[in-house]
Write an enzyme that holds these catalytic residues in place. Structure first.
Site, short mmCIF file in Angstrom:
data_model
loop_
_atom_site.label_atom_id
_atom_site.label_comp_id
_atom_site.label_asym_id
_atom_site.label_seq_id
_atom_site.Cartn_x
_atom_site.Cartn_y
_atom_site.Cartn_z
N SER A 3 -62.65 7.48 73.82
CA SER A 3 -62.02 6.87 72.65
C SER A 3 -61.47 7.95 71.72
O SER A 3 -60.68 8.78 72.14
CB SER A 3 -63.02 5.94 71.96
OG SER A 3 -62.37 5.06 71.08
N ASP A 9 -58.65 -2.12 79.23
CA ASP A 9 -58.74 -1.72 77.83
C ASP A 9 -57.36 -1.79 77.18
O ASP A 9 -56.39 -1.30 77.74
CB ASP A 9 -59.28 -0.29 77.74
CG ASP A 9 -59.35 0.23 76.31
OD1 ASP A 9 -59.58 -0.58 75.40
OD2 ASP A 9 -59.19 1.44 76.12
N HIS A 47 -62.78 -0.50 78.02
CA HIS A 47 -62.80 0.73 77.23
C HIS A 47 -63.97 1.64 77.61
O HIS A 47 -63.85 2.86 77.60
CB HIS A 47 -62.88 0.36 75.74
CG HIS A 47 -62.71 1.49 74.80
ND1 HIS A 47 -61.51 2.15 74.63
CD2 HIS A 47 -63.57 2.08 73.95
CE1 HIS A 47 -61.65 3.10 73.71
NE2 HIS A 47 -62.90 3.08 73.29
#
Length: 509
Positions: A232, A420, A477
């Site tokens: 991330s 994601d 994700h």
């Protein structure tokens, strides 16, 4: 007297109002097709945006950041204090935690007024000769305990707030470090708000200082291969930290760290390319219609121009870029009708997209806190204050330092779960392919191969030289959470230089 952090926040607020009013006025003049309601919902102050993201994980930290008075009673005089850890409530299973090296500690960051960085260190379940791997969770401002207990750590938290062994923890193939950073995140804290970080220079220097102290504390691991990983917003942290370690080695600063590579999972690294990919990904995955896509073209163009003004160095222009560009993401989320932006196969129930609340409950137990030696330090699962402090860093391009490391043979793995939205595989693939280095053309021309685990295709990969890209099937994700076996196989093969081999018939773990 108001604190410096409060004054900065007020100045930032007024600057935001000015920049955003200009951006809204410009965008409305050029493109009224989205309507006024889109602007009212999409232009959000970063703290509000951060709190929305934190609530979506069912996390409710007591503080915006871990600003805590005192701390000498925890650390004493040493810059690094570490203790063996044996968690209570371990389910009866093998291996015995007594036979493994599990540690937790605090490191007093030297170039701060009073900051302490908290970390976990888990020695490999297989061999102490395995590589040393450090994991960085993004946010910015989310604790790496999220990954430890829900993704790739040795344990998972059960429904009755006990621990079980993770059969696919990354400690099965590495000696694994998790850090809470930047300051104010997780159990890391300071008594002085001047220690909050605002850019990658501060973040990477803190991590480098910690790493030097860690290897002084554990010299037997210094010769091991070393890898930097995370996901991330760590798509910013990881390249900056890797470059700092590499430069430190070149300049013969402190201990030589045996840096071999860095891996970015569903990361934000080159915002200019990745934000432009939002609408393409959303259209491909049927989150928006063609008419929506057409209406958003001007906003995408405005975002691109705003990021160009931001550049690689940060500054006030990056505030406007953050506000303009996140309008794209927020509008797609609104149009998608409650889709989970971390995994579009799923729906969010109101604000709730995941429930990670057991982690907060577990880490707030007195027996656990005693085991960790954190005293009365609060656990801040995700920090809205850290998120806001890093907002001028958000739109910076962190790809710029990567080519030099590739030329020196430092390996890079970029991987992404295919479902994601927020840091989608398409945007990641595009920036990797667009990156200019000596192997760019050969990487682009390389054949895409299946990434297979147990005879089944688990993803699609391509690579040339030190660079590898992998799209992971059936994952969002958080790839290690969604595909734990595939993720640890990915890590093992990559570290062994075998990832881009099509044959998955390797030695069993």
């Amino acid at each position: 007297m108001a604190s410096p952090l409060f004054l900065r926040a007020r100045i930032t607020h007024f600057l935001f109002v000015f920049l955003v009013s200009m951006a809204v006025s410009s965008a409305q003049t050029a493109d009224d097709s989205l309507g006024a309601s889109a602007f009212s919902s999409d232009f959000q102050f970063p703290t509000i945006q951060a709190e929305k993201l934190i609530r979506s994980l069912n996390l409710f930290p007591k503080r915006g950041a871990n600003l805590h008075a005192g701390g000498e009673e925890v650390l004493g005089a040493s810059p690094i204090v570490e203790k063996p850890v044996r968690f209570p409530f371990m389910a009866d299973s093998e291996p015995s935690v007594k036979d493994l090296g599990h540690h937790a500690g605090y490191y007093k960051l030297p170039h701060t007024k009073d900051a302490r960085m908290f970390y976990f260190f888990f020695e490999s379940r297989s061999s102490k000769a395995d590589p040393v791997v450090i994991w960085l969770t993004g946010g910015p401002g989310c604790s790496s305990e999220l990954a430890l207990f829900y993704e790739n750590g040795p344990f998972y938290i059960t429904s009755n707030i006990s621990l079980g062994w993770n059969d696919f923890g990354w400690d099965k193939v590495s000696n694994l470090i998790y850090v809470d950073q930047p300051t104010g995140t997780g159990f890391s804290y300071s008594s002085d708000d001047e220690d909050m970080r605002h850019d990658e220079e501060g973040v990477s220097n803190d991590l480098y200082d910690f790493l030097q102290a860690f290897f002084k504390e554990h010299p037997q691991f210094l010769k091991n291969d070393f890898y930097i990983t995370g996901e991330s917003y760590a798509g910013h942290y990881i390249p900056a930290f890797a470059a700092r370690v590499h430069q430190g080695n070149k300049d013969k600063q402190g201990l030589h760290v045996n840096l071999k590579g860095f891996a970015i999972g569903n990361g934000l690294t080159n915002p200019e390319i990745q934000y432009k990919a939002y609408t393409d990904y959303a259209l491909d995955m049927k989150l928006i219609q063609q008419a929506d896509y057409n209406r958003m073209k001007k906003t995408v163009s405005d975002c691109e121009q705003a990021i160009k003004l931001c550049g690689a160095d940060g500054g006030s222009s990056c505030l406007a870029a953050y506000m303009v560009c996140n309008r794209i993401f927020n509008h797609i989320v609104d149009l998608s009708g409650g889709k989970n932006y971390y995994d579009i196969r799923k729906k969010c129930e109101g604000d709730l997209c995941y429930d990670f609340s057991n982690m907060e409950d577990f880490l707030n137990l007195k027996s656990v806190r005693d085991a960790l030696g954190v005293g009365d330090i609060d656990f801040v699962s995700c920090s809205s204050t850290v998120y806001e402090a890093m907002v001028t860093d958000w739109m910076r391009n962190l790809e710029v330092g990567i080519p030099a490391m590739l030329e020196d043979g430092i390996k890079l793995l970029v991987y992404a779960g295919e479902y994601d939205l927020i840091c989608n595989w398409l945007g990641n693939s595009r920036w990797v392919h667009a990156m200019e280095w000596s192997g760019q053309k050969k990487f682009a021309a390389a054949a895409t191969q299946p990434f297979s685990v147990d005879g089944a295709e688990a993803g699609q990969q391509k690579g040339y030289g030190p660079l590898t890209f992998l799209k992971v099937h059936d994952a969002g994700h958080m790839v290690p959470m969604d595909q734990p076996k595939a993720s640890v196989e990915m890590l093992r093969r990559w570290m062994q230089g075998k990832l881009t081999q099509a044959d998955d018939h390797l030695a069993p773990m």
